[in-house]
Design a protein around this motif. Structure first.
Motif, short mmCIF file in Angstrom:
data_model
loop_
_atom_site.label_atom_id
_atom_site.label_comp_id
_atom_site.label_asym_id
_atom_site.label_seq_id
_atom_site.Cartn_x
_atom_site.Cartn_y
_atom_site.Cartn_z
N MET A 42 57.41 104.56 49.33
CA MET A 42 58.27 105.70 49.02
C MET A 42 59.05 106.20 50.24
SD MET A 42 59.09 107.07 46.23
CE MET A 42 60.32 108.31 45.94
N ASN A 43 58.42 106.24 51.40
CA ASN A 43 59.13 106.72 52.61
C ASN A 43 60.33 105.83 52.92
OD1 ASN A 43 57.44 108.89 52.98
ND2 ASN A 43 56.18 107.89 54.52
N ARG A 44 60.14 104.54 52.83
CA ARG A 44 61.24 103.60 53.08
C ARG A 44 62.35 103.78 52.05
NH1 ARG A 44 62.51 99.22 55.86
NH2 ARG A 44 63.58 97.47 54.87
N PHE A 45 61.95 103.94 50.79
CA PHE A 45 62.93 104.15 49.73
C PHE A 45 63.73 105.42 49.97
CE2 PHE A 45 64.36 105.99 45.77
CZ PHE A 45 65.08 104.93 45.22
N ARG A 73 62.87 108.51 39.83
CA ARG A 73 61.91 109.57 39.50
C ARG A 73 60.80 109.62 40.55
NH1 ARG A 73 60.54 107.87 33.30
NH2 ARG A 73 62.63 108.09 32.46
N PHE A 74 60.38 110.82 40.85
CA PHE A 74 59.23 111.02 41.74
C PHE A 74 58.40 112.16 41.18
CE2 PHE A 74 57.18 113.26 45.26
CZ PHE A 74 56.46 112.23 45.84
N GLU A 75 57.11 111.88 40.99
CA GLU A 75 56.19 112.90 40.48
C GLU A 75 54.77 112.45 40.79
OE1 GLU A 75 56.31 115.85 36.71
OE2 GLU A 75 56.39 113.72 36.22
N HIS A 76 53.92 113.40 41.12
CA HIS A 76 52.51 113.12 41.42
C HIS A 76 52.37 112.07 42.53
CE1 HIS A 76 51.61 115.55 37.96
NE2 HIS A 76 52.25 114.72 37.16
N GLY A 77 53.28 112.14 43.50
CA GLY A 77 53.20 111.25 44.65
C GLY A 77 53.66 109.82 44.40
N ALA A 97 58.49 117.16 42.62
CA ALA A 97 59.07 116.18 41.71
C ALA A 97 60.59 116.15 41.89
CB ALA A 97 58.74 116.52 40.26
N PHE A 98 61.18 115.05 41.50
CA PHE A 98 62.64 114.98 41.37
C PHE A 98 63.00 113.83 40.46
CE2 PHE A 98 61.96 112.60 45.41
CZ PHE A 98 62.51 111.38 45.08
N THR A 99 64.19 113.94 39.89
CA THR A 99 64.79 112.87 39.10
C THR A 99 66.29 112.90 39.38
OG1 THR A 99 63.16 113.02 37.33
CG2 THR A 99 65.25 112.00 36.77
N PHE A 100 66.84 111.75 39.70
CA PHE A 100 68.28 111.62 39.87
C PHE A 100 68.74 110.44 39.04
CE2 PHE A 100 66.95 113.63 43.87
CZ PHE A 100 67.72 114.78 43.81
#
Length: 163
Positions: free
Chosen positions: A9-12, A118-122, A83-86
């Motif tokens: 995730m950090n790289r992304f 999407r990002f949620e719950h790590g 959380a986020f969603t784009f």
């Protein structure tokens, strides 16, 4: 449609917010939840611009590169967003090139190709999607877009796992 789990995730996030990897995509919509929630609607309001600027507009939505600094400012710091969603759209000229590369005919249909991040719950995911103005049972567009998304992730050196 496929769902891809983001392995690093950090790289992304570095690719999304600090590089030009997604700059040519258009922001359709999104939200970001930190200590409060922010909503993004990427539709361009042509009436905001003068006549000359309005004539130069080529897209219905803003480019990710225009919104990226704002999102970065909201995210940077020691705490991870909740959380986020784009939802990012492939621009019109890229869609035409994609259709040609995969020998797909759109006819009157002007398909939209998108990546929903999407990002949620790590955990992060990229979900592919298509939208068409006409109904068809032919799934070759969706299959080609799924393959293209995997190719793009590899090209950007983003490790993903199909779910």
């Amino acid at each position: 449609m496929i769902s891809l789990k983001i392995a690093e995730m950090n790289r992304f996030m570095g690719k999304l917010l600090k590089s030009e990897a997604f700059d040519s995509y258009l922001l359709k919509e999104g939200f970001l939840r930190t200590h409060m929630e922010y909503r993004f609607q990427g539709r361009v309001f042509a009436e905001y611009f003068d006549t000359e600027e309005r004539e130069a507009l080529q897209e219905e939505y803003v480019f990710w590169k225009e919104v990226k600094p704002v999102v970065f400012e909201l995210i940077k710091g020691k705490k991870t967003p909740l959380a986020f969603t784009f939802t990012l759209l492939f621009p019109k000229d890229a869609v035409a090139e994609f259709l040609s590369r995969y020998s797909l005919l759109a006819g009157e249909d002007r398909p939209s190709l998108y990546l929903q991040i999407r990002f949620e719950h790590g955990m992060g995911h990229v979900v592919t999607g298509t939208a068409r103005s006409t109904f068809t049972l032919d799934r070759s567009l969706e299959e080609a877009w799924d393959a293209e998304a995997l190719r793009l992730m590899k090209l950007m050196e983003i490790a993903v796992e199909a779910e």
